[in-house]
Write an enzyme that holds these catalytic residues in place. Structure first.
Site, PDB file in Angstrom:
ATOM      1  N   GLY A 120      -4.951  -4.106  -3.763  1.00 55.87           N
ATOM      2  CA  GLY A 120      -5.950  -3.112  -4.086  1.00 55.87           C
ATOM      3  C   GLY A 120      -4.924  -1.981  -4.060  1.00 55.87           C
ATOM      4  CG  HIS A 121      -2.028  -2.211  -7.038  1.00 60.95           C
ATOM      5  ND1 HIS A 121      -0.722  -2.723  -7.645  1.00 60.95           N
ATOM      6  CD2 HIS A 121      -1.941  -2.501  -6.033  1.00 60.95           C
ATOM      7  CE1 HIS A 121      -0.534  -3.319  -7.307  1.00 60.95           C
ATOM      8  NE2 HIS A 121      -1.033  -3.639  -5.952  1.00 60.95           N
ATOM      9  CE  LYS A 136       2.069  -2.463  -4.191  1.00 57.91           C
ATOM     10  NZ  LYS A 136       1.820  -1.778  -2.796  1.00 57.91           N
ATOM     11  CE  LYS A 184      -1.577   7.736   1.697  1.00 57.31           C
ATOM     12  NZ  LYS A 184      -2.556   6.777   2.036  1.00 57.31           N
ATOM     13  N   PRO A 215      -8.976  -0.877   8.483  1.00 58.06           N
ATOM     14  CG  PRO A 215      -8.953  -0.207  11.478  1.00 58.06           C
ATOM     15  CD  PRO A 215      -9.307  -1.766  10.393  1.00 58.06           C
ATOM     16  CG  ASP A 259      -1.417  -0.847   1.361  1.00 53.71           C
ATOM     17  OD1 ASP A 259      -2.207  -1.653  -0.206  1.00 53.71           O
ATOM     18  OD2 ASP A 259      -2.266  -1.488   2.344  1.00 53.71           O
ATOM     19  CD  GLU A 260       4.507  -0.736  -0.339  1.00 53.55           C
ATOM     20  OE1 GLU A 260       3.866  -0.623  -0.502  1.00 53.55           O
ATOM     21  OE2 GLU A 260       4.770  -1.024   0.376  1.00 53.55           O
ATOM     22  NE  ARG A 312       5.922 -31.197  -7.581  1.00 51.65           N
ATOM     23  CZ  ARG A 312       6.669 -32.007  -6.730  1.00 51.65           C
ATOM     24  NH1 ARG A 312       7.036 -32.506  -7.392  1.00 51.65           N
ATOM     25  NH2 ARG A 312       5.929 -32.709  -5.689  1.00 51.65           N
ATOM     26  CD  GLN A 355       0.431  -9.337  -2.694  1.00 51.82           C
ATOM     27  OE1 GLN A 355       1.261  -9.224  -3.584  1.00 51.82           O
ATOM     28  NE2 GLN A 355      -1.118  -8.445  -2.771  1.00 51.82           N
ATOM     29  CB  THR A 383      -8.202  -5.292  -0.601  1.00 48.75           C
ATOM     30  OG1 THR A 383      -6.921  -5.040  -2.168  1.00 48.75           O
ATOM     31  CG2 THR A 383      -8.571  -6.658  -1.095  1.00 48.75           C
ATOM     32  CE  LYS A 418       0.786  10.030  -7.159  1.00 50.01           C
ATOM     33  NZ  LYS A 418       1.068  11.462  -6.473  1.00 50.01           N
TER      34      LYS A 418
HETATM   35  P1  GDP Z   1      -0.442   0.058  -3.227  1.00 48.48           P
HETATM   36  O1  GDP Z   1      -1.551  -0.920  -3.379  1.00 48.48           O
HETATM   37  O2  GDP Z   1       0.533   0.140  -3.142  1.00 48.48           O
HETATM   38  O3  GDP Z   1      -1.136   1.145  -4.933  1.00 48.48           O
HETATM   39  O4  GDP Z   1      -1.307   1.281  -2.732  1.00 48.48           O
HETATM   40  P2  GDP Z   1      -3.010   1.649  -2.280  1.00 48.48           P
HETATM   41  O5  GDP Z   1      -3.757   2.210  -3.194  1.00 48.48           O
HETATM   42  O6  GDP Z   1      -3.217   0.819  -1.101  1.00 48.48           O
HETATM   43  O7  GDP Z   1      -2.635   3.121  -1.134  1.00 48.48           O
HETATM   44  C1  GDP Z   1      -2.205   4.315  -1.287  1.00 48.48           C
HETATM   45  C2  GDP Z   1      -3.368   5.329  -0.758  1.00 48.48           C
HETATM   46  O8  GDP Z   1      -2.917   5.957  -0.686  1.00 48.48           O
HETATM   47  C3  GDP Z   1      -4.389   5.185  -1.989  1.00 48.48           C
HETATM   48  O9  GDP Z   1      -5.963   5.463  -1.435  1.00 48.48           O
HETATM   49  C4  GDP Z   1      -4.062   6.480  -3.121  1.00 48.48           C
HETATM   50  O10 GDP Z   1      -4.895   7.344  -3.437  1.00 48.48           O
HETATM   51  C5  GDP Z   1      -3.353   7.166  -1.707  1.00 48.48           C
HETATM   52  N1  GDP Z   1      -2.026   8.191  -2.377  1.00 48.48           N
HETATM   53  C6  GDP Z   1      -0.847   7.422  -3.432  1.00 48.48           C
HETATM   54  N2  GDP Z   1      -0.389   8.888  -2.918  1.00 48.48           N
HETATM   55  C7  GDP Z   1      -0.374   9.959  -1.933  1.00 48.48           C
HETATM   56  C8  GDP Z   1      -0.163  10.836  -1.772  1.00 48.48           C
HETATM   57  O11 GDP Z   1       0.771  10.918  -2.380  1.00 48.48           O
HETATM   58  N3  GDP Z   1      -0.490  11.662  -0.340  1.00 48.48           N
HETATM   59  C9  GDP Z   1      -1.910  10.738  -0.257  1.00 48.48           C
HETATM   60  N4  GDP Z   1      -2.560  11.473   1.214  1.00 48.48           N
HETATM   61  N5  GDP Z   1      -2.346   9.971  -0.639  1.00 48.48           N
HETATM   62  C10 GDP Z   1      -1.985   9.254  -2.109  1.00 48.48           C
HETATM   63  P1  IMO Z   2      -1.342  -4.163  -2.322  1.00 51.16           P
HETATM   64  O1  IMO Z   2      -0.499  -4.559  -3.414  1.00 51.16           O
HETATM   65  C1  IMO Z   2      -1.137  -4.430   2.040  1.00 51.16           C
HETATM   66  C2  IMO Z   2      -1.281  -8.083   4.010  1.00 51.16           C
HETATM   67  C3  IMO Z   2      -2.876  -9.249   4.174  1.00 51.16           C
HETATM   68  C4  IMO Z   2      -1.607 -10.051   5.347  1.00 51.16           C
HETATM   69  C5  IMO Z   2      -0.984 -10.889   4.690  1.00 51.16           C
HETATM   70  C6  IMO Z   2      -0.845 -11.609   4.044  1.00 51.16           C
HETATM   71  O2  IMO Z   2      -2.742  -3.582  -2.259  1.00 51.16           O
HETATM   72  O3  IMO Z   2       0.057  -3.598  -1.543  1.00 51.16           O
HETATM   73  P2  IMO Z   2      -2.793 -12.677   1.699  1.00 51.16           P
HETATM   74  O4  IMO Z   2      -4.103 -12.534   1.799  1.00 51.16           O
HETATM   75  O5  IMO Z   2      -2.292 -11.775   0.818  1.00 51.16           O
HETATM   76  O6  IMO Z   2      -2.618 -13.950   2.096  1.00 51.16           O
HETATM   77  O7  IMO Z   2      -2.237 -11.774   3.217  1.00 51.16           O
HETATM   78  O8  IMO Z   2      -0.072  -9.979   3.242  1.00 51.16           O
HETATM   79  N1  IMO Z   2      -1.011  -7.888   2.111  1.00 51.16           N
HETATM   80  C7  IMO Z   2      -1.412  -6.795   2.186  1.00 51.16           C
HETATM   81  N2  IMO Z   2      -1.139  -5.750   2.625  1.00 51.16           N
HETATM   82  N3  IMO Z   2      -1.500  -4.574   1.224  1.00 51.16           N
HETATM   83  C8  IMO Z   2      -1.250  -5.472  -0.156  1.00 51.16           C
HETATM   84  O9  IMO Z   2      -1.531  -5.544  -1.323  1.00 51.16           O
HETATM   85  C9  IMO Z   2      -1.918  -6.912   0.311  1.00 51.16           C
HETATM   86  N4  IMO Z   2      -1.988  -8.183   0.624  1.00 51.16           N
HETATM   87  C10 IMO Z   2      -1.914  -8.944   1.060  1.00 51.16           C
HETATM   88  O10 IMO Z   2      -2.839  -7.938   5.337  1.00 51.16           O
HETATM   89  O11 IMO Z   2      -1.177  -9.966   6.312  1.00 51.16           O
HETATM   90 MG    MG Z   3      -3.146  -1.787  -1.926  1.00 49.14          MG
END
Ligand code: GDP
Ligand code: IMO
Ligand code: MG
Length: 424
Positions: free
Chosen positions: A40-41, A16, A330, A303, A13-14, A142, A223, A299, A18
């Site tokens: 969840g991107h 990616k 962020k 929290p 959730d960094e 397998r 991830q 996803t 974006k």
């Molecule tokens: P991903 O899984 O790495 O693609 O990241 P997520 O989409 O799960 O979570 C990133 C969240 O931060 C999303 O809601 C983005 O819209 C939001 N986001 C991305 N970059 C920024 C930023 O620079 N500032 C803020 N406030 N939100 C951001």
């Molecule tokens: P994106 O691509 C953050 C975490 C779950 C759990 C562990 C194992 O959006 O960054 P799983 O269902 O994969 O067997 O769960 O990994 N996890 C994530 N945490 N972002 C994700 O994806 C994640 N996908 C899995 O919360 O701790």
């Molecule tokens: Mg995500």
């Protein structure tokens, strides 16, 4: 043969989604290499927000071809749902999505077993319940069913029957659940076959051919490095290889094709699910980060746990991934903090550790050593050039790069496309 790998450098959730959307402007192909609908991107375009789970985040650029590689585990229900949502939003998928014929399928029993095991386990991982672990278990055992198997009804029926013989025993005898009907499931999956048939191809051949033609490929990780099955905080990890090495096995491209690795990092740290998190803040600071950063899972809506930037974990992640450049996202979330701590070292039993510990019992007992950075106390979400960022904000992001041995390339100050600053 330029492949740029985009990896999550922390626990996911960094941002990616974006970054992949942003970099797609100057690429030809975006290919997802591992994970499944646990991802969840988020991509924000204007006022619209899209959350992608399986479809690569380059889909919003009409010139991009998107590839779901062999390393991904595909839930056809989730995939068709996502295609339908995007098409309803006016995004045209036809002819722009390719799915590897050797990717494995997530079956309903994988999702069921994922959820039941979590409920009954005394050592919960906190999975997303999307069937990821059980599907990769079958792949490595397998016994998994691949996309290519969908194309031949007899092969599919034989493999599914063999799988269900075992899975039904586990479901009924171990977990007291009801049996799954083989015939109904065969029919359901044959219907999927008809709908995804046009997308299925040999994606490794496609990617290598396009690379030889000089096309530019972005390999999109899901991830994060610290959730990697080998290099993450095992067992609190996912069941695939989000690190950059996973791009080769998950797409069938050679390591020599990779020319750069971009690590996406939040200006602080978050984690969803269980497992060690040395810089986690349980009190006021953690709550503030969650509220200001809207830190709830894209996803599952759970929290996210929040804490300070961990330069030790990030340095480790940069080493494992070969990160050359970073995108810090962020930054705007930190606008109001008077002081921002950054973890610059770990102490264990009075001694400074030299590297990120690989055993959980040590990691759970370390004390983070913090360096304090002065907050800039000005909104940065409207800033568009690096020089216009407050000096204290620049000092902060430059310190993150210096502490982790990486080069700062992008600073993100908001979720929208225009809220990215390229660092000169
Ligand atoms: P991903 O899984 O790495 O693609 O990241 P997520 O989409 O799960 O979570 C990133 C969240 O931060 C999303 O809601 C983005 O819209 C939001 N986001 C991305 N970059 C920024 C930023 O620079 N500032 C803020 N406030 N939100 C951001
Ligand atoms: P994106 O691509 C953050 C975490 C779950 C759990 C562990 C194992 O959006 O960054 P799983 O269902 O994969 O067997 O769960 O990994 N996890 C994530 N945490 N972002 C994700 O994806 C994640 N996908 C899995 O919360 O701790
Ligand atoms: Mg995500």
């Amino acid at each position: 043969m330029p492949v740029q790998v985009i990896v999550g450098a922390q626990w996911g959730d960094e941002g990616k989604g974006k970054l992949v959307d942003m970099l797609s402007e100057h690429a030809d192909i975006v290919a997802r290499y591992q994970g499944g609908a646990n991802a969840g991107h988020t991509v924000c375009i204007g006022d619209r927000q899209y959350v992608l789970h399986l479809i690569p985040s380059g889909m919003f650029h009409p010139h991009i071809t998107c590839v779901i590689g062999n390393g991904v585990v595909i839930d056809p229900v989730a995939l068709l749902d996502e295609i339908a949502q995007l098409e309803a939003a006016g995004v045209s998928i036809a002819g722009r999505l390719l799915i590897s014929h050797t990717a494995h399928l997530i079956m309903p029993y994988h999702k069921q077993l994922d959820v039941i095991r979590e409920v009954q386990s005394s050592n919960k991982i906190g999975t997303t319940g999307r069937g990821i672990g059980p599907a990769y278990i079958d792949k490595f055992m397998r016994t998994g069913i691949r996309i290519v198997d969908l194309l031949d009804r007899d092969v599919f029926a034989r493999k599914l029957t063999a799988n269900l013989e075992e899975k039904n025993k586990i479901l009924t005898k171990v977990y007291g659940e009801t049996k799954i009907d083989v015939d109904a499931l065969i029919e359901e999956y044959q219907a999927f076959d008809k709908r995804i048939d046009d997308y299925i191809t040999d994606t490794a051949l496609f990617l290598n051919t396009e690379l030889h033609r000089g096309k530019k490929v972005i390999a999109e990780g899901a991830q994060g490095a610290l959730l990697d099955i080998d290099h993450g905080t095992y067992p609190y990890v996912t069941s695939s290889s989000p690190t950059s090495g996973g791009a080769c096995t998950g797409l069938g491209i050679p390591p020599t094709a990779i020319t750069s690795v971009l690590g996406v990092v939040k200006a602080y740290t978050t984690r969803v699910g269980n497992g060690p998190f040395p810089t986690e803040q349980h009190e006021e600071a953690g709550v503030r980060l969650r509220e200001i950063g809207h830190e709830f899972g894209a996803t599952t809506g759970r929290p996210r746990r929040c804490g300070w930037f961990d330069a030790v974990a990030m340095r480790y992640s940069a080493m494992i991934n070969g990160v050359d450049t970073i995108a810090v996202t962020k930054l705007d979330v930190l606008d109001d903090f008077d002081e921002i701590p950054v973890c610059i070292g770990y102490e264990h039993r009075g001694k400074r550790l030299r590297s990120f510990p690989s055993d959980l019992s040590t990691l759970e007992r370390i004390s983070p050593v913090y360096e304090m950075f002065e907050g800039w106390k000005t909104p940065v979400s409207g800033v568009r050039t690096y020089g216009d960022l407050p000096a204290k904000a620049r000092r902060y992001v430059e310190a993150l790069a210096a502490l982790t041995g990486t080069r700062l390339w992008v600073v993100s100050v908001g979720p929208r496309r225009d809220q990215s600053i390229q660092v000169p």
